[in-house]
Write a protein that holds these residues in place. Structure first.
Motif, PDB file in Angstrom:
ATOM      1  N   LEU A   1      41.769  33.120  43.432  1.00 58.91           N
ATOM      2  CA  LEU A   1      42.297  34.244  44.218  1.00 58.91           C
ATOM      3  C   LEU A   1      43.783  34.074  44.488  1.00 58.91           C
ATOM      4  O   LEU A   1      44.546  35.051  44.484  1.00 58.91           O
ATOM      5  CB  LEU A   1      41.528  34.362  45.542  1.00 58.91           C
ATOM      6  N   PHE A   2      44.210  32.836  44.712  1.00 62.18           N
ATOM      7  CA  PHE A   2      45.622  32.541  44.967  1.00 62.18           C
ATOM      8  C   PHE A   2      46.488  32.995  43.785  1.00 62.18           C
ATOM      9  O   PHE A   2      47.515  33.657  43.964  1.00 62.18           O
ATOM     10  CB  PHE A   2      45.777  31.035  45.218  1.00 62.18           C
ATOM     11  N   ASN A   3      46.068  32.637  42.582  1.00 64.33           N
ATOM     12  CA  ASN A   3      46.859  32.991  41.398  1.00 64.33           C
ATOM     13  C   ASN A   3      46.837  34.491  41.121  1.00 64.33           C
ATOM     14  O   ASN A   3      47.828  35.053  40.657  1.00 64.33           O
ATOM     15  CB  ASN A   3      46.334  32.216  40.182  1.00 64.33           C
TER      16      ASN A   3
ATOM     17  N   ILE B   1      34.892  39.638  39.958  1.00 61.66           N
ATOM     18  CA  ILE B   1      35.530  38.319  39.845  1.00 61.66           C
ATOM     19  C   ILE B   1      34.479  37.216  39.770  1.00 61.66           C
ATOM     20  O   ILE B   1      34.551  36.318  38.915  1.00 61.66           O
ATOM     21  CB  ILE B   1      36.492  38.097  41.025  1.00 61.66           C
ATOM     22  N   LEU B   2      33.479  37.273  40.643  1.00 64.48           N
ATOM     23  CA  LEU B   2      32.431  36.245  40.645  1.00 64.48           C
ATOM     24  C   LEU B   2      31.601  36.299  39.365  1.00 64.48           C
ATOM     25  O   LEU B   2      31.246  35.255  38.794  1.00 64.48           O
ATOM     26  CB  LEU B   2      31.532  36.432  41.875  1.00 64.48           C
ATOM     27  N   GLU B   3      31.280  37.508  38.901  1.00 62.81           N
ATOM     28  CA  GLU B   3      30.501  37.621  37.662  1.00 62.81           C
ATOM     29  C   GLU B   3      31.273  37.047  36.479  1.00 62.81           C
ATOM     30  O   GLU B   3      30.704  36.358  35.614  1.00 62.81           O
ATOM     31  CB  GLU B   3      30.154  39.092  37.403  1.00 62.81           C
ATOM     32  N   SER B   4      32.582  37.297  36.430  1.00 66.81           N
ATOM     33  CA  SER B   4      33.396  36.749  35.349  1.00 66.81           C
ATOM     34  C   SER B   4      33.450  35.229  35.420  1.00 66.81           C
ATOM     35  O   SER B   4      33.395  34.548  34.383  1.00 66.81           O
ATOM     36  CB  SER B   4      34.802  37.342  35.418  1.00 66.81           C
TER      37      SER B   4
ATOM     38  N   HIS C   1      50.158  35.447  48.647  1.00 70.00           N
ATOM     39  CA  HIS C   1      49.290  34.361  48.179  1.00 70.00           C
ATOM     40  C   HIS C   1      49.376  33.141  49.094  1.00 70.00           C
ATOM     41  O   HIS C   1      48.412  32.376  49.220  1.00 70.00           O
ATOM     42  CB  HIS C   1      49.663  33.970  46.740  1.00 70.00           C
ATOM     43  N   GLU C   2      50.530  32.957  49.767  1.00 65.98           N
ATOM     44  CA  GLU C   2      50.667  31.828  50.680  1.00 65.98           C
ATOM     45  C   GLU C   2      49.838  32.010  51.949  1.00 65.98           C
ATOM     46  O   GLU C   2      49.585  31.054  52.677  1.00 65.98           O
ATOM     47  CB  GLU C   2      52.135  31.634  51.056  1.00 65.98           C
ATOM     48  N   LEU C   3      49.435  33.245  52.225  1.00 70.11           N
ATOM     49  CA  LEU C   3      48.656  33.539  53.431  1.00 70.11           C
ATOM     50  C   LEU C   3      47.158  33.400  53.202  1.00 70.11           C
ATOM     51  O   LEU C   3      46.372  33.560  54.133  1.00 70.11           O
ATOM     52  CB  LEU C   3      48.969  34.966  53.913  1.00 70.11           C
ATOM     53  N   LEU C   4      46.762  33.125  51.952  1.00 68.32           N
ATOM     54  CA  LEU C   4      45.340  32.992  51.632  1.00 68.32           C
ATOM     55  C   LEU C   4      44.864  31.584  52.012  1.00 68.32           C
ATOM     56  O   LEU C   4      45.012  30.628  51.251  1.00 68.32           O
ATOM     57  CB  LEU C   4      45.116  33.248  50.141  1.00 68.32           C
TER      58      LEU C   4
END
Length: 684
Positions: free
Chosen positions: A530-532, A546-549, A490-493
């Motif tokens: 996305l990070f979480n 993800i986008l639809e939600s 997640h730190e690389l995002l």
């Protein structure tokens, strides 16, 4: 024509069986004996030119067929010897006359020596080696299977590669098991050779004297030639097959065939040849020793050794010249950094770095046979397919500061983890209940913290028999790197990576992206979502869902935390697939009263909702988790806590600092067809 060739073996076996019944004339028998010798020679040469035993996996079946073929020919030759007064073809007569040389006693002795060499030396040794190889191969199967599963779970190999390795292990076990039984056939063949020879000689002598009224001297001459000739014609292919049997069961894993291995390894120490030549040359000074032969052999060995030493020195000089040219090409750092603009290059921070000591360079350097780079590429591809995130390139560099066997993994310039590797050893992961103890250097496996031992290569098979999972040094280092990346992905995002993911999704669903970003959710908040997800091990591959939600959630709330929880429930199939095994999910659950306590402790302020819980209750929860988590180690599963949808996020944030590798899921994130099994319960 193709169908005829496809049925050749079946036809040949039927013919062999018929030879036990149908009599052959001398010409046909000669042809069959020559075919038998030819087949045996081909089999022997094949065993010498293969690099792995499984390349010739049909050998046990061939051994049975060729043995049956020789026995059928023995029956046919015995029929001719006893009915035609020793006239059993030109091949038998030639072999018998050549060996006897007019002396029956010498011929019998030579024949017996050949049979006994095959029976006692070659066949007996091959039988013992095959028996031991079969036992060790079967005993080592569980350990090899565990090693494959470990490589598969760490991303070192694909599912297809794992399936191929398992299939190879099964074939090896079947092969050595078949060879264990096949060597008994070779042993029986040697015994039958002696029996048939005695039958031919005794029965032939009786028939010659009683029925043919031949003089005893003539009977002895005729039937001794036929008997010894028949025995030799049968024993020569039998000896070749026995040698091939010993060759294939003593064949170890190598990079090439036997001829290349012997040449390479026998000539790898030229000074040994020179010393041997000198010692052989000194034999001429022994009184009575032949002078010519030792001198010839000494000259050959010394000349060959000197030539190989010269070639070795020449290669070393060429390597030194290449190294000097490489060093000359290196720039002068002092002159380079006199330019202030060049100093800015020092400010760049690599997303992922791996520094290693001098001894670990051969594992990384492709010129030295290292394959770390290729295996990192494979890991990045598999991780992208599984998680939907492309891991940045890993910067590899050697370090003079580290110990020779040490390596360090850095994320954004800061050290995250480190380890130590013994290059010439194997790491044996200790099982819960090993069947035996093995000597080694005690250590802790760096990726999972499992008690382990560094063992030498000669103890590898024994460790697998005892239940240890044995891993090579490169796999240890790569597993540690891959697990470190997974825990910190997640730190690389970065924002740039989020933009790249959005652009990639536009190719599939441009209208959806245009509606969602930045109208519904900003780039920053989308990065936070996305990070979480990545932080809690949830794949982000299905960006469309993800986008639809997020679009659906935006109608009811602007709270990013609530949106994330809705996204997780929309990804229930993905989460179920990742954490469930065989339709079953083993979890820790929270007591109803505890959930009510947590829910009543939720407090809202300007920054959002947070959990304000009594320190005593929190301490109790942490203590109970410490007692319950070892159950998951016994189950070989990541620890999971199952909660209600409302408190999942806040409970995770509370225990994250104590147990960062613990997953917290909610009931709404699990598919309906999954069987949930509680292995423990956390109470107030």
């Amino acid at each position: 024509m193709k169908k005829i060739f496809s049925n050749t073996v079946a036809i040949f076996v039927i013919i062999v069986v018929l030879l036990l019944i149908i009599p052959l004339n001398p010409f046909a028998l000669d042809m069959m004996f020559i075919i038998s010798i030819t087949i045996s020679l081909i089999i022997l040469l094949t065993t010498m030119y293969i690099s792995e035993t499984l390349e010739f996996s049909i050998f046990p079946s061939l051994l049975l067929i060729t043995t049956l073929f020789r026995l059928a020919l023995n029956v046919s030759s015995t029929r001719l010897i006893l009915t035609k007064q020793g006239e059993a073809g030109q091949v038998i007569k030639t072999f018998g006359s050549f060996v006897l040389q007019g002396n029956v006693v010498v011929g019998v002795i030579i024949f017996l020596i050949i049979v006994l060499v095959q029976f006692i030396v070659i066949t007996k040794g091959a039988e013992r080696v095959a028996e031991v190889a079969a036992r060790f191969t079967l005993d080592a199967m569980p350990g090899k299977q565990m090693a494959i599963d470990a490589d598969l779970s760490s991303g070192l190999i694909t599912e297809e590669q794992a399936r191929e390795r398992r299939h190879k292990i099964e074939k090896e076990a079947d092969f050595y098991g078949a060879m264990d039984g096949a060597t008994k056939i070779v042993k029986g063949d040697a015994i039958m050779a002696i029996v048939i020879t005695l039958i031919n000689f005794v029965a032939g002598t009786i028939i010659g004297i009683v029925q043919s009224n031949m003089p005893f001297s003539e009977v002895l001459q005729v039937y001794s030639i036929a008997t010894i000739g028949d025995g030799l014609v049968s024993q020569i292919p039998a000896l070749l097959i026995s040698t091939a049997t010993g060759m294939i069961v003593t064949r170890s894993v190598s990079e090439s065939n036997l001829n290349q291995d012997v040449t390479k390894q026998f000539l790898s120490q030229p000074r040994v040849l020179v010393i041997s030549g000198v010692i052989i040359g000194l034999l001429v000074f022994i009184p009575g020793a032949p002078p010519v032969q030792p001198i010839i052999l000494a000259v050959i060995l010394i000349s060959l050794g000197i030539r190989l030493i010269s070639a070795e020195k020449k290669q070393n000089v060429e390597d030194e010249i290449v190294n000097q040219e490489y060093e000359q090409e290196e720039f002068d750092e002092d002159s380079y950094f006199k330019d202030v603009n060049n100093i800015y290059s020092l400010l760049n921070v690599e997303p992922i770095e791996m520094e290693f000591g001098y001894s670990l360079i051969p594992l990384v350097d492709e010129n030295s046979g290292g394959s770390l780079i290729n295996r990192i590429v494979i890991f990045r591809r598999q991780f992208a397919q599984e998680m939907g995130f492309v891991v940045p390139s890993v910067r590899l560099r050697d370090s003079a500061v580290l110990n020779t066997n040490e390596y360090v993994i850095k994320i954004k310039g800061e050290e995250i983890s480190s380890g130590e590797i013994l290059v010439d050893y194997y790491l044996a992961l200790e099982p819960p209940n090993p069947t035996g103890e093995i000597d080694g250097i005690d250590t802790i496996e760096p990726a999972y913290g499992i008690p382990s031992k560094w063992i030498t290569s000669d103890k590898k098979d024994l460790a697998e028999i005892y239940g240890y999972t044995v891993i090579d040094p490169l796999s240890v280092m790569l597993t540690h790197l891959s697990e470190t990346i997974k825990r910190n992905v997640h730190e690389l995002l970065t924002r740039a990576e989020v933009m790249q993911l959005i652009e990639n999704t536009k190719k599939i669903s441009p209208e959806l992206v245009e509606e969602a970003i930045p109208n519904i959710i900003s780039y920053g908040n989308f990065q936070k979502v996305l990070f979480n997800l990545l932080k809690e091990g949830v794949p982000i591959k299905d960006l469309v869902t993800i986008l639809e939600s997020l679009i659906d959630s935006s109608a009811a709330t602007n709270d990013v935390d609530v949106m994330i929880e809705n996204v997780r429930m929309a990804l229930k199939r993905t989460i179920t697939r990742k954490f469930c095994e065989n339709g079953q999910l083993r979890v820790l659950t929270l007591d109803t009263e505890l959930e009510k306590t947590i829910l009543s402790s939720l407090t809202r302020n300007e920054q959002g909702v947070y959990l304000a819980m009594s320190p005593d209750v929190m301490q109790s929860i942490i203590g109970q988790l410490k007692e319950q988590l070892p159950k998951f180690t016994e189950l070989s599963q990541a620890p999971i806590i199952l909660t209600s949808n409302v408190i999942r996020l806040y409970f995770y944030r509370m225990i994250e600092q104590f147990y960062p590798n613990l997953y917290v899921l909610s009931f709404g994130e699990i598919a309906n067809n999954i069987q949930i099994q509680a292995v423990g319960n956390i109470v107030v």
